[in-house]
Design a protein around this motif. Structure first.
Motif, mmCIF file in Angstrom:
data_model
loop_
_atom_site.group_PDB
_atom_site.id
_atom_site.type_symbol
_atom_site.label_atom_id
_atom_site.label_comp_id
_atom_site.label_asym_id
_atom_site.label_seq_id
_atom_site.Cartn_x
_atom_site.Cartn_y
_atom_site.Cartn_z
ATOM 1 N N ILE A 1 0.859 -1.184 0.000
ATOM 2 C CA ILE A 1 0.000 0.000 0.000
ATOM 3 C C ILE A 1 0.897 1.237 0.000
ATOM 4 O O ILE A 1 1.783 1.373 0.838
ATOM 5 N N LYS A 2 0.629 2.128 -0.935
ATOM 6 C CA LYS A 2 1.404 3.359 -1.037
ATOM 7 C C LYS A 2 0.794 4.450 -0.167
ATOM 8 O O LYS A 2 -0.430 4.565 -0.067
ATOM 9 N N SER A 3 1.660 5.283 0.414
ATOM 10 C CA SER A 3 1.191 6.420 1.202
ATOM 11 C C SER A 3 0.602 7.467 0.263
ATOM 12 O O SER A 3 0.832 7.454 -0.953
ATOM 13 N N SER A 4 -0.146 8.395 0.827
ATOM 14 C CA SER A 4 -0.727 9.465 0.006
ATOM 15 C C SER A 4 0.374 10.311 -0.629
ATOM 16 O O SER A 4 0.236 10.762 -1.771
ATOM 17 N N CYS A 5 1.483 10.499 0.087
ATOM 18 C CA CYS A 5 2.602 11.256 -0.457
ATOM 19 C C CYS A 5 3.200 10.519 -1.658
ATOM 20 O O CYS A 5 3.477 11.122 -2.696
ATOM 21 N N HIS A 6 3.366 9.223 -1.521
ATOM 22 C CA HIS A 6 3.920 8.416 -2.613
ATOM 23 C C HIS A 6 2.994 8.450 -3.829
ATOM 24 O O HIS A 6 3.459 8.572 -4.971
ATOM 25 N N ARG A 7 1.695 8.391 -3.610
ATOM 26 C CA ARG A 7 0.738 8.473 -4.722
ATOM 27 C C ARG A 7 0.809 9.837 -5.403
ATOM 28 O O ARG A 7 0.712 9.941 -6.627
#
Length: 106
Positions: A1-7
């Motif tokens: 699962i990617k963090s919102s920052c990574h997305r």
């Protein structure tokens, strides 16, 4: 699962041309999480963070110092060395040149 920052960084890479020739600035960088993400994942030429709060900059630079030490022995972390964090007020800047990508989040 990617963090919102990574997305969000994924979006910049895919739709805004963030990449190896990019110069990234995070205005109000706090603990510099976006700076770390773009340097390591986005692979930018340079990642700069500016923050008004001295305590936040101190904390971010403390974290960065530990990561830079680790980067000396881990070639996968070399991108971390392209990050610079500073305490200051962006309204004192005359322009945003040479930055190609600007990040501000409240």
């Amino acid at each position: 699962i990617k963090s919102s920052c990574h997305r969000a960084i994924d979006f910049l890479v895919k739709h805004a041309g963030l990449g190896p020739d990019s110069c990234f600035i995070d205005i109000g960088c706090g603990r510099a999480k976006p700076n770390l993400h773009v340097a390591s994942y986005g692979g930018v030429r340079f990642s700069y963070g500016i923050e008004l709060d001295r305590c936040r900059v101190f904390l971010a630079n403390s974290i960065l110092k530990v990561l830079m030490k680790a980067a000396q022995s881990d070639p996968n972390m070399k991108a971390i060395t392209s990050i610079s964090l500073q305490q200051g007020d962006i309204s004192d800047a005359l322009c945003l040149d040479p930055f190609t990508h600007v990040w501000m989040f409240d």
